[in-house]
Design a protein around this motif. Sequence first.
Motif, short mmCIF file in Angstrom:
data_model
loop_
_atom_site.label_atom_id
_atom_site.label_comp_id
_atom_site.label_asym_id
_atom_site.label_seq_id
_atom_site.Cartn_x
_atom_site.Cartn_y
_atom_site.Cartn_z
N PRO A 20 74.91 39.99 34.60
CA PRO A 20 75.73 39.28 35.60
C PRO A 20 76.03 40.13 36.83
CG PRO A 20 77.07 39.92 33.70
CD PRO A 20 75.63 40.17 33.32
N LEU A 21 76.18 41.45 36.68
CA LEU A 21 76.47 42.29 37.84
C LEU A 21 75.32 42.29 38.83
CD1 LEU A 21 78.33 45.44 36.43
CD2 LEU A 21 79.29 43.48 37.65
N LEU A 22 74.09 42.28 38.33
CA LEU A 22 72.95 42.24 39.23
C LEU A 22 72.92 40.91 39.97
CD1 LEU A 22 70.33 43.25 40.46
CD2 LEU A 22 69.12 42.44 38.41
N ASP A 23 73.13 39.80 39.26
CA ASP A 23 73.15 38.49 39.92
C ASP A 23 74.28 38.44 40.96
OD1 ASP A 23 70.98 36.99 39.04
OD2 ASP A 23 71.96 36.45 37.16
N ALA A 24 75.43 39.00 40.62
CA ALA A 24 76.55 39.02 41.56
C ALA A 24 76.21 39.86 42.79
CB ALA A 24 77.79 39.58 40.87
N PHE A 25 75.55 40.98 42.57
CA PHE A 25 75.15 41.86 43.69
C PHE A 25 74.20 41.10 44.62
CE2 PHE A 25 72.79 45.04 45.95
CZ PHE A 25 73.70 46.06 46.18
N ILE A 26 73.23 40.38 44.06
CA ILE A 26 72.28 39.62 44.87
C ILE A 26 73.00 38.54 45.66
CG2 ILE A 26 70.35 38.00 44.75
CD1 ILE A 26 69.33 39.62 42.32
N SER A 27 73.92 37.82 45.01
CA SER A 27 74.67 36.77 45.71
C SER A 27 75.49 37.34 46.85
CB SER A 27 75.58 36.03 44.73
OG SER A 27 74.83 35.32 43.78
N ARG A 72 81.74 37.17 33.40
CA ARG A 72 80.58 36.30 33.59
C ARG A 72 80.52 35.84 35.05
NH1 ARG A 72 82.63 34.16 28.51
NH2 ARG A 72 83.75 32.56 29.72
N LEU A 73 79.35 35.36 35.45
CA LEU A 73 79.21 34.81 36.80
C LEU A 73 80.10 33.59 36.96
CD1 LEU A 73 75.38 34.89 37.61
CD2 LEU A 73 77.19 36.09 38.85
N ARG A 74 80.81 33.52 38.04
CA ARG A 74 81.66 32.36 38.31
C ARG A 74 80.81 31.13 38.60
NH1 ARG A 74 85.90 34.08 42.88
NH2 ARG A 74 86.25 31.82 42.76
N ASP A 75 81.26 29.99 38.09
CA ASP A 75 80.55 28.74 38.39
C ASP A 75 81.29 27.90 39.42
OD1 ASP A 75 82.71 27.86 36.94
OD2 ASP A 75 81.54 27.13 35.23
N ASP A 76 82.41 28.46 39.94
CA ASP A 76 83.19 27.73 40.94
C ASP A 76 83.05 28.32 42.34
OD1 ASP A 76 84.49 30.10 40.28
OD2 ASP A 76 86.49 29.28 40.72
N LEU A 77 82.18 29.32 42.49
CA LEU A 77 81.99 29.95 43.80
C LEU A 77 80.53 29.77 44.21
CD1 LEU A 77 83.25 31.65 46.06
CD2 LEU A 77 82.52 33.69 44.83
N THR A 78 80.34 29.20 45.38
CA THR A 78 78.98 28.91 45.85
C THR A 78 78.82 29.35 47.30
OG1 THR A 78 79.62 26.69 46.59
CG2 THR A 78 78.76 26.91 44.34
N PHE A 79 77.59 29.44 47.70
CA PHE A 79 77.26 29.64 49.11
C PHE A 79 75.91 28.96 49.35
CE2 PHE A 79 75.34 32.01 52.68
CZ PHE A 79 76.30 31.73 53.64
N CYS A 80 75.83 28.22 50.43
CA CYS A 80 74.62 27.42 50.69
C CYS A 80 73.53 28.29 51.32
CB CYS A 80 74.96 26.23 51.59
SG CYS A 80 76.06 25.06 50.80
N PHE A 81 72.94 29.16 50.49
CA PHE A 81 71.89 30.04 50.99
C PHE A 81 70.71 29.26 51.55
CE2 PHE A 81 73.66 32.35 47.20
CZ PHE A 81 74.37 33.28 47.90
N TYR A 82 70.44 28.09 50.99
CA TYR A 82 69.20 27.37 51.29
C TYR A 82 69.38 26.08 52.08
CZ TYR A 82 67.31 30.65 47.89
OH TYR A 82 66.94 31.79 47.23
N GLY A 83 70.54 25.93 52.73
CA GLY A 83 70.73 24.74 53.53
C GLY A 83 71.60 23.72 52.82
#
Length: 511
Positions: free
Chosen positions: A350-357, A424-435
């Motif tokens: 999860p830390l790697l996924d969080a770092f990428i996000s 764990r990775l949060r499922d309530d935080l998003t960012f529209c990386f792809y439009g």
Amino acid sequence: MPQLSDLPVSDNTQLLLGVVACLGAIAVIFRVYLPGSKSGFPLPPSPPNRRLLGHFVPPRNAFLTVAKWIDQYGPLITIRTGTENIVIIGRHKAAMDIMEKHGVLLADRPRMIAAQMLTGGLTIAFSCTGDRFRRMRRALHTHLQPKAAETYQPLQMSFAKNTVLNILDDPHNFQNHMITYSVTTIMAVTYGKTTPTSVTDPDVRAVRQLLDVYRTVLRPGAYLVDTIPWLRYLPWYGQKLKQEFKSNRKLFAGQMNRLKQQLQNNVDVSPSFGKYLLENEHLYGLTEMEMHYLSGTLFAGGVDSSAAAISTVLMAAACFPEEQAKVQAELDAVIGRHRAPTFVDQKSLPLLDAFISEAQRWRPLGPNGFPHRTTKDVVWASENYCIPAGTTVLGSHWAISRDPEVYPEPHAFKPQRWIDEQGRLRDDLTFCFYGFGRRVCPGQHLADRSVFINSLLVLWAFQLTLDPTKPLDDVGFMHVAIPDVPCPIEFKLRVPDAELRCMMQNYPEVE
């Protein structure tokens, strides 16, 4: 009283110019200040402007100017370019409420004549809503949905291990290695060509030249034809755009015809989007040229974008060594240094996924966003604003990523913001990386996997640092391009050279 015919020629000219100027001023007033909303609600606020041609937005790093306006005037602002109003959305809630919930009403594109001249109206990225857009979109999404995109993981792993080997041999040109990964992968996904493809390949150079023209075309005011549409009918106007269209039509047709010939000759061809289209063309009703351009658009869209996204993550690792160390501690705990990681490890990292996000939020690709167009009035009830039908709307990725209500301390690099109290990775935080909405990038699932597997292997194999003696352009990758000036990253081995080479040579391609 003298008649018009009695006036001197010079007077006639002045009178006609005066009439035209008055009519033009009236048109601007009606277009800008009476935009045609039937809701009774006003447009979002507009920054002060005294320029006849509209607000001045600098051609370089325009997103910084827009972000200042958003901070000052609110989550939505209206700017004017020529006689056109453009609404820019710069906060997360507004983007969700308007561009996601009303995605159907914002699925259209504004009139972009220069883009139409460049693509012949055949590129889905610039297509207005309609039958062609729906047919193309359905074909792309069917083939690139998550389960379908997952079938390309063995290819992505194979090409990502080559990235590690290339960095071992030539660490100073890591940006070129990222392009090599990106173009090799997208050639395989689009046309089934699995042999390594380099940045010097003529087809790759042609597509990267096309992408440079795309970036220019998308800049408001870059081409006069977008303001004066009848210029497109003048034989001498837009010769470069017309030539680019012919060249790329030939390029895209050549790639698909090669693939078609292989299928007709019963050659064993790897799975690819082009192969899928040729074998299922009856399902979508696409013409031959539409198939050529749909495949070509996927090819062009993946050439620089994945390379820029991966490079952004690596740059973030070098810029923030303490956060890099946390990710590498997780890698050591989950994987160790005696086997190479794979996609199977993702759920345990999860830390790697969080770092990428966080890296993608910190320096979002395409920071200005891509233009949408409203087909009906859109009312944002939260603030009682109305975006009239026919208005160009932009979701500013940069400004949204700086929303302090959603991303506290938005200018700080904090991967932990993506992790919940249970680690764990949060499922309530998003960012529209792809439009947004129906215009979201159909290749997002494929791109996510490319960014993950390359970040995973490189951060597991190397410790990244910045060379303090060389300049750093930390926004250079945001324009979905690889800068000419190298990013000054140095790579220190975390695994002995011989062991690393051995593990990469024996790296599994299928899990």
